[in-house]
Design a protein around this motif. Sequence first.
Motif, mmCIF file in Angstrom:
data_model
loop_
_atom_site.group_PDB
_atom_site.id
_atom_site.type_symbol
_atom_site.label_atom_id
_atom_site.label_comp_id
_atom_site.label_asym_id
_atom_site.label_seq_id
_atom_site.Cartn_x
_atom_site.Cartn_y
_atom_site.Cartn_z
ATOM 1 N N SER A 136 -82.125 -16.209 115.917
ATOM 2 C CA SER A 136 -81.779 -15.130 114.984
ATOM 3 C C SER A 136 -82.991 -14.230 114.768
ATOM 4 O O SER A 136 -84.140 -14.651 114.910
ATOM 5 N N GLU A 153 -85.749 -14.734 106.037
ATOM 6 C CA GLU A 153 -85.460 -16.174 106.092
ATOM 7 C C GLU A 153 -85.455 -16.657 107.526
ATOM 8 O O GLU A 153 -84.665 -16.168 108.327
ATOM 9 N N PRO A 154 -86.253 -17.660 107.878
ATOM 10 C CA PRO A 154 -87.217 -18.336 107.014
ATOM 11 C C PRO A 154 -88.627 -17.742 107.045
ATOM 12 O O PRO A 154 -89.417 -18.022 106.162
ATOM 13 N N ALA A 288 -75.484 -12.216 106.752
ATOM 14 C CA ALA A 288 -75.750 -11.801 105.371
ATOM 15 C C ALA A 288 -76.900 -12.653 104.854
ATOM 16 O O ALA A 288 -77.133 -13.753 105.369
ATOM 17 N N MET A 328 -82.852 -27.538 103.219
ATOM 18 C CA MET A 328 -81.990 -26.356 103.295
ATOM 19 C C MET A 328 -80.552 -26.608 102.843
ATOM 20 O O MET A 328 -79.888 -25.712 102.326
ATOM 21 N N VAL A 381 -81.999 -25.369 111.124
ATOM 22 C CA VAL A 381 -81.914 -25.159 109.663
ATOM 23 C C VAL A 381 -80.673 -24.400 109.226
ATOM 24 O O VAL A 381 -80.213 -24.568 108.107
ATOM 25 N N TYR A 387 -74.367 -26.479 106.475
ATOM 26 C CA TYR A 387 -73.390 -25.782 105.631
ATOM 27 C C TYR A 387 -72.178 -26.671 105.330
ATOM 28 O O TYR A 387 -71.886 -26.983 104.180
HETATM 29 N N1 TRP Z 1 -78.984 -17.997 104.430
HETATM 30 C C1 TRP Z 1 -78.021 -17.098 105.031
HETATM 31 C C2 TRP Z 1 -76.699 -17.420 104.356
HETATM 32 O O1 TRP Z 1 -76.092 -18.409 104.616
HETATM 33 C C3 TRP Z 1 -77.909 -17.242 106.503
HETATM 34 C C4 TRP Z 1 -79.162 -17.087 107.270
HETATM 35 C C5 TRP Z 1 -79.667 -15.953 107.733
HETATM 36 C C6 TRP Z 1 -80.100 -18.066 107.635
HETATM 37 N N2 TRP Z 1 -80.818 -16.152 108.386
HETATM 38 C C7 TRP Z 1 -81.112 -17.429 108.355
HETATM 39 C C8 TRP Z 1 -80.204 -19.393 107.409
HETATM 40 C C9 TRP Z 1 -82.201 -18.113 108.839
HETATM 41 C C10 TRP Z 1 -81.300 -20.069 107.872
HETATM 42 C C11 TRP Z 1 -82.297 -19.444 108.592
HETATM 43 O O2 TRP Z 1 -76.293 -16.738 103.475
#
Ligand code: TRP
Length: 456
Positions: A136, A153-154, A288, A328, A381, A387
């Motif tokens: 990402s 993030e992160p 998001a 996380m 993560v 999730y």
């Molecule tokens: N935390 C975000 C969410 O669930 C998703 C996310 C975006 C994410 N970038 C990330 C999670 C990098 C972990 C690492 O709303």
Amino acid sequence: MGVALFTVLAVTACTGGVSGTPGAAGTRDPLFPKLGNDGYDVQHYGLDLDYDPASGRLTGAATIVARATKDLSAFDLDFAGMDVRDATVDDEPAAVNRAGDELTLRPGEDLTQGETFTARVRYSGSPKTITDPDGSREGWLKSPDGGVLALGEPAGSMAWFPSNNHPRDKATYDIKVTVPDGLQAVSNGQLQSTAHNGGRTTFSWKTAEPMATYLAMVAIGPYEIDDKGTTKSGIPVYNAIDPGAKAKTAEAVAQLPDILDWEEYNFGPYPFSSTGVIVAPAKSAAYALETQNRPVMPLDQFDTSTLVHELAHQWFGDSVTPATWRDMWLNEGFAQYAEWLWSEDHGGVSAQQRFDTEYAKDEDNEIWAFPPAAPPTAADVSARPVYVRGAMVVHKIREAVGDAAFYPLLQGWLRAHRHANASTTDFTRFVDEAAGHRLSTVWSTWLYGDGKPDSP
Ligand code: TRP
Ligand code: ZN
């Protein structure tokens, strides 16, 4: 900054007969060992950013107020890319050294344990986009229309300001962003002032409650601002909507105060002094993000359920922040479960039905790949088990204690660690104490157990 100056200052420090040693470059996070640094604790970041969309160039000054947690001869900040022009500590020049994403500052005089100091770093350049272990993209994300999303993030905050880049070190922020007239610059917290000068506008934002670096955000673009509303509990709402997203999202955005009321009813008082959402252009990010006060949601990631998720993070993640990146699931399991609860309370499928649907998935489904409390690598993560199986853990707790105890338990947890950090062990201990007995099977099977549990 030259090697020569570095040496001269080091020699001066030695002849002064001081005992400080360098702070460690990293805080031994189990998944991201290089993020963060040891030896000091940041209280406040003052960021002064000037962005020129035509050249893509950012000029920044970061003022960092911190307390030394040991005698320091030097300390590290996390900073990726850009050029550092100079740095001071307590207004005296500091030697600058860079290696990878580590920026080392060596003050002329050692810092003493317990002392509060002010570091100032001036920098400029084209900020980087950072690619994470899971592929990402974060950091400074430019969209084709000249806009920017700065997301972290992160790790991505280090692309646009030097920091102690680990969730453990929360601080308050003043973020000032200057852009050409006609563009908006939106950030965390509350807008203090807007000033026009020579064809440019400076937006000054203040985040009064502690914030982790990964939640700091800037959104630049031709946003439409809606700052007229408040929630029932009196929290001011500041929304920024990309003009191209307005028609498609207006109805759901208008629900934000009701979502927040529902979350306050379930999770307790909203932890911050302002709220809102940024609906960014489609594809401006691939996800998001629950940036503090004001989540960022690209149009193609926007729906009511995701808005419920990102706003639930204001309690789970933003106020109560994981102690390490391995924790996380304390963010994502609860934000996911908030979506299930919202559905249950608003005429959709119940959390039990969602749980059953997930449980019915094959043993080789990705949700069983690893236990939610033990992502094996940094690339995991934000993977599905964190999730979905995280939400299943929350459901098992609800089942074990019953609804009458479940909501007070959630609220007690959030109250106990409000504006602070907490680990998975803090959580299991808290639940066991609140329940009056150990939820051994929930922990061993659902939270820490490998593979699909034998029974639902
Ligand atoms: N935390 C975000 C969410 O669930 C998703 C996310 C975006 C994410 N970038 C990330 C999670 C990098 C972990 C690492 O709303
Ligand atoms: Zn989330």
